[in-house]
Design a protein around this motif. Structure first.
Motif, PDB file in Angstrom:
ATOM      1  N   ASP A 219       0.812  -1.218   0.000  1.00 24.06           N
ATOM      2  CA  ASP A 219       0.000   0.000   0.000  1.00 24.06           C
ATOM      3  C   ASP A 219       0.841   1.260   0.000  1.00 24.06           C
ATOM      4  O   ASP A 219       0.358   2.330  -0.398  1.00 24.06           O
ATOM      5  CB  ASP A 219      -0.927   0.015   1.227  1.00 24.06           C
ATOM      6  CG  ASP A 219      -1.995  -1.054   1.143  1.00 24.06           C
ATOM      7  OD1 ASP A 219      -2.267  -1.514   0.017  1.00 24.06           O
ATOM      8  OD2 ASP A 219      -2.561  -1.437   2.198  1.00 24.06           O
ATOM      9  N   ASP A 220       2.091   1.171   0.435  1.00 23.74           N
ATOM     10  CA  ASP A 220       2.961   2.345   0.490  1.00 23.74           C
ATOM     11  C   ASP A 220       3.747   2.560  -0.793  1.00 23.74           C
ATOM     12  O   ASP A 220       4.494   3.535  -0.908  1.00 23.74           O
ATOM     13  CB  ASP A 220       3.944   2.226   1.666  1.00 23.74           C
ATOM     14  CG  ASP A 220       3.220   2.171   3.008  1.00 23.74           C
ATOM     15  OD1 ASP A 220       2.137   2.782   3.104  1.00 23.74           O
ATOM     16  OD2 ASP A 220       3.732   1.521   3.947  1.00 23.74           O
ATOM     17  N   GLU A 222       4.731   3.617  -4.558  1.00 17.84           N
ATOM     18  CA  GLU A 222       4.383   4.775  -5.363  1.00 17.84           C
ATOM     19  C   GLU A 222       4.483   4.426  -6.849  1.00 17.84           C
ATOM     20  O   GLU A 222       5.169   3.478  -7.223  1.00 17.84           O
ATOM     21  CB  GLU A 222       5.301   5.960  -5.041  1.00 17.84           C
ATOM     22  CG  GLU A 222       5.166   6.447  -3.598  1.00 17.84           C
ATOM     23  CD  GLU A 222       6.072   7.624  -3.315  1.00 17.84           C
ATOM     24  OE1 GLU A 222       6.847   7.990  -4.229  1.00 17.84           O
ATOM     25  OE2 GLU A 222       6.016   8.162  -2.197  1.00 17.84           O
TER      26      GLU A 222
END
Length: 466
Positions: A219-220, A222
């Motif tokens: 989820d982190d 980019e």
């Protein structure tokens, strides 16, 4: 067979999906009911869908509260690419097509402005009719209560259900779009051995949001940089060159949908071209064509080749749609509209030119010429026959000639036998196009900058009238 030579055969886990297949019984597992928190029974069956993949069918039932649930999970890993399937539903057989989707799939029906988002439904095996029927049942579920509390919303839902009924009765043809980032979705083809005329399947690179949705990205994470994305696009472009793309188009002869194959390829020391071939199984029509893969060049190009031996006849030739062919010694000029774009050899181009002249000369050399007074012995037929004999003499290497390709778009090519060095038999001349040539190519009407200064014609007329 003796016991020492016997060996146990491994159990087949995934059985073929068939109504007559009773070889494997579902596996039962005791599990917790999420409705009453008592123990229920989950039944699992691993099966294989014909012309598709392996799937796991799960069914849960609780004897305490009566809760039931059915679900399907793919028995395959997440695919390298996401998949989008677009089906045009026009006939009854389309409603009966089998649909397989995972829980990550999104369904859209543009005609109804209906969207079933990702993870709103479990994976399932259903039909196109089942997708609409399930939506209809969901909308009808609370309609009696809704009519009492919110009559306006209930009327709007009734109107929407009427549109669904029109689609179910095929009074309104519709389009079903199935998009699954895992790549594990499927819509059955009535004839799996042939191309489906009403169903288009395409694959795409997943974005970071798609990878997060299916759980293969953190989820982190980019989004990748523009350089990485450009590198992926280049790799995708290179991979596309290795594939033959197939799509449907109306047959120029009988109008029935037929298959067109298209493949980009690179010509050494030249550029990328697109080869297209069309075959109609209904009337037997066949055609092939070559399109330039690049834009119109800055200058026109004139290629002149001295055809003197067998090696010259075997040279590759790319003639674009905008190229004119001429043989000065034979006083032959073929405009760009006479022969379509093609990738062939010098010999093949001369034979095509000869065949084109024979086709156009039937009026002077056939029965119609005899009835009009221009028989086989007339001056016209003798002149045309002399031209055909001259081309045949060039093909038999009895008479040298010069083959000239004049392409204002600069997208034609004759193979050089000494590339990258200069070929003494091949002369290449670049020139500036005239206004008429630019007009034929549509360049004079192009505007590629300052779009905000352009006004619609209707607005200009209104200003003039004011």
């Amino acid at each position: 067979m003796s016991e020492s030579g016997s060996s146990e055969q491994p159990d087949v886990i995934f059985q073929e999906l068939s109504a007559d297949n009773n070889q494997q019984a579902p596996m039962e597992v005791e599990s917790l009911c999420m409705n009453c928190h008592e123990n229920g029974t989950t039944r699992l069956m691993c099966t294989r869908i014909p012309y598709y993949k392996q799937v796991i069918v799960m069914s849960f039932s609780c004897d305490h509260c009566g809760y039931r649930n059915n679900e399907l999970q793919s028995g395959e890993s997440v695919q390298e690419f996401g998949t989008e399937i677009v089906l045009h539903v026009k006939e009854k057989v389309d409603l009966n097509r089998q649909v397989v989707k995972s829980e990550y799939a999104k369904i859209e029906i543009p005609e109804l402005e209906l969207t079933i988002p990702n993870k709103s439904q479990p994976g399932e095996v259903t039909t196109v009719e089942g997708v609409l029927a399930r939506t209809r049942e969901g909308l009808l579920q609370d309609q009696p209560r809704r009519r009492e509390l919110d009559p306006e919303s209930a009327d709007a839902i009734d109107a929407f259900i009427g549109k669904i009924d029109d689609c179910l009765e095929l009074r309104t043809p519709f389009t079903l779009k199935l998009n699954d980032p895992t790549g594990n979705c499927y819509i059955q083809s009535p004839d799996p051995l042939h191309v489906d005329p009403r169903c288009i399947t395409s694959h795409y690179y997943r974005r970071l949001a798609d990878n997060k949705l299916i759980g293969i990205a953190d989820d982190d994470d980019e989004e990748a940089s523009e350089e990485v994305l450009a590198d992926r696009e280049w790799k995708s472009y290179e991979e596309a060159k290795q594939e033959v793309l197939r799509f449907h188009s109306p047959c120029p002869s009988c109008g029935v949908d037929c298959e067109t194959c298209m493949k980009p390829t690179d010509i050494p020391y030249f550029q990328t071209v697109i080869i297209m071939a069309t075959t109609c199984e209904t009337c037997g029509f066949k055609s092939n064509e070559v399109k330039a893969g690049n834009a119109i060049q800055d200058h026109g190009c004139r290629l002149a080749l001295k055809v003197e031996d067998a090696f010259d006849l075997a040279r590759d030739v790319l003639k674009s749609d905008t190229c004119c062919v001429s043989l000065p010694e034979l006083e032959i000029d073929v405009g760009y509209g006479a022969l379509s774009g093609r990738f062939t050899t010098v010999e093949g181009l001369l034979q095509a030119t000869k065949a084109q002249i024979e086709e156009q000369a039937k009026f002077f050399m056939g029965d119609s010429a005899l009835s009009a007074g221009d028989g086989e012995g007339s001056s016209k037929s003798r002149t045309i026959q002399q031209v055909l004999d001259a081309i045949e003499a060039v093909l038999q290497l009895e008479k040298p000639t010069t083959l000239v390709l004049d392409d204002p778009a600069g997208n034609s090519y004759i193979q050089s036998l000494m590339a990258p060095l200069e070929d003494p038999k091949l002369e290449k001349t670049f020139y500036t196009r005239t206004y008429e040539q630019n007009d034929d190519l549509g360049i004079n009407d192009m505007k590629t900058e300052n779009y905000e200064e352009m006004k619609p014609i209707a607005e200009e007329d209104e200003e003039e009238e004011a």
